[in-house]
Scaffold this active site. Structure first.
Site, PDB file in Angstrom:
ATOM      1  N   HIS A  36       0.859  -1.187   0.000  1.00  0.00           N
ATOM      2  CA  HIS A  36       0.000   0.000   0.000  1.00  0.00           C
ATOM      3  C   HIS A  36       0.896   1.238   0.000  1.00  0.00           C
ATOM      4  O   HIS A  36       2.141   1.113  -0.024  1.00  0.00           O
ATOM      5  CB  HIS A  36      -0.957  -0.017   1.197  1.00  0.00           C
ATOM      6  CG  HIS A  36      -0.273  -0.279   2.504  1.00  0.00           C
ATOM      7  ND1 HIS A  36       0.596   0.612   3.079  1.00  0.00           N
ATOM      8  CD2 HIS A  36      -0.304  -1.350   3.342  1.00  0.00           C
ATOM      9  CE1 HIS A  36       1.050   0.123   4.211  1.00  0.00           C
ATOM     10  NE2 HIS A  36       0.536  -1.078   4.404  1.00  0.00           N
ATOM     11  N   HIS A  39       4.027   1.279   2.178  1.00  0.00           N
ATOM     12  CA  HIS A  39       5.200   0.578   1.652  1.00  0.00           C
ATOM     13  C   HIS A  39       5.887   1.414   0.562  1.00  0.00           C
ATOM     14  O   HIS A  39       7.110   1.463   0.488  1.00  0.00           O
ATOM     15  CB  HIS A  39       4.793  -0.764   1.021  1.00  0.00           C
ATOM     16  CG  HIS A  39       4.239  -1.758   1.991  1.00  0.00           C
ATOM     17  ND1 HIS A  39       2.927  -2.157   1.981  1.00  0.00           N
ATOM     18  CD2 HIS A  39       4.832  -2.444   2.994  1.00  0.00           C
ATOM     19  CE1 HIS A  39       2.726  -3.056   2.935  1.00  0.00           C
ATOM     20  NE2 HIS A  39       3.861  -3.242   3.567  1.00  0.00           N
ATOM     21  N   LYS A 151       5.055   2.717  11.845  1.00  0.00           N
ATOM     22  CA  LYS A 151       3.790   2.087  12.256  1.00  0.00           C
ATOM     23  C   LYS A 151       4.084   0.925  13.207  1.00  0.00           C
ATOM     24  O   LYS A 151       3.360   0.687  14.164  1.00  0.00           O
ATOM     25  CB  LYS A 151       3.065   1.606  10.997  1.00  0.00           C
ATOM     26  CG  LYS A 151       2.053   0.534  11.229  1.00  0.00           C
ATOM     27  CD  LYS A 151       0.685   1.094  11.257  1.00  0.00           C
ATOM     28  CE  LYS A 151      -0.352   0.030  11.536  1.00  0.00           C
ATOM     29  NZ  LYS A 151       0.012  -1.286  11.114  1.00  0.00           N
TER      30      LYS A 151
END
Ligand code: PAF
Length: 280
Positions: A36, A39, A151
């Site tokens: 996504h 990345h 994250k």
């Protein structure tokens, strides 16, 4: 230069040695695929630090617990390869499990401090699996720089520690969390969210926002801030796995929360486990 897709570890090593012999810097972005925008931001970041970017796509069985989502983890190889090519990757390393782990593999890497709490406590063996596969990827792709996402704050801290303590000759770069327009942190697992789960998942970023607002007014008892975060999460009908405020370096829980500390959350939204964090 067209992108190479390589499934053999030896072949990637040979390629990497040839690049280094020409004086080129290699950047590695380890992923589990189903890419996504988060990345893609890591690939872009790697491109700033290296001449050639290697993206690994490997759903690593060793970092999943027996009741976790290894089997159903989302996969879409064709789309991932397209995205990597567009993002400018030089190589995608796409191994089979059998190419990464001998059936009698008996050497694993453990980090014994930073990985004990938070996700490490809730997912026994997880960071052993992460450290092992990342150490292998470092030895395969021979990068001078490796890029990870914030994250997974605890993962990044554990990997930095592994690099320091095992003298891997490379720099770890941690890139900021990429969020959807409404604040949801991007994750391959967001694809699991069905019905109202997608909107309920906003509870994570909202709880972190609440904590940041409280701390902006000055230091505050960590228990009180955790309580505020829990309230927001419960309002969104999220099942709390943990809510913690920790020191940014040691990951030890703090008693008084202030700017520079990190708030971390793990919840179940339906059956999907989601994590998020924010440096306060
Ligand atoms: O963050 C991930 O996607 C994985 O934990 C990693 C670093 C690729 C190791 O399998």
């Amino acid at each position: 230069m067209s992108m190479l897709v390589i499934t053999s570890a030896e072949e990637v090593q040979k390629w990497a040695m040839a690049q280094r012999a020409q004086g080129l810097r290699i950047g590695l972005v380890p992923t589990m695929g189903y890419l996504h925008a988060g990345h893609l931001s890591l690939i872009a970041e790697a491109g700033k630090h290296a001449d050639r970017v290697v993206v690994s796509i490997f759903v690593n069985p060793v970092q999943f617990g027996p009741n976790e989502d290894f089997e159903k983890y989302p996969r879409n190889e064709a789309r991932d390869l397209e995205l990597c090519e567009k993002a400018g990757a030089a190589v995608v390393f796409l191994p089979q499990v059998s190419a990464m782990y001998a059936p009698d593999a008996s050497v694993f890497v453990t980090e014994e401090r930073l990985g004990n709490g938070l996700c490490g406590a809730k997912r026994p063996g997880h960071f052993r699996g992460v450290c092992t596969v990342v150490a292998k990827l470092f030895n395969i792709a021979l990068p001078q720089v490796a890029v990870f996402g914030q994250k997974d704050y605890q993962q990044a801290a554990v990997i930095r520690r592994m690099v320091r303590d095992l003298n891997f000759p490379l720099e770890v770069v941690v890139a900021p969390i990429v969020r959807e327009a409404d604040g949801l942190a991007m994750s391959s697992r967001n694809v699991y969210l069905v019905g109202d789960e997608r909107s309920r998942a906003l509870g994570l970023s909202r709880a972190l926002q609440t904590a940041a607002q409280t701390i902006a007014a000055g230091p505050c008892a960590a228990g009180a801030v955790r309580g505020q975060m829990r309230e927001v999460l419960e309002k969104h009908a999220l099942k709390i796995d943990y809510v913690e405020i920790v020191d940014a370096e040691t990951l030890e829980p703090v008693s008084e929360a202030r700017q520079g500390h990190v708030a971390l959350i793990a919840v179940y939204c339906g059956r999907t486990r989601l994590i998020d964090n924010r440096v306060l």
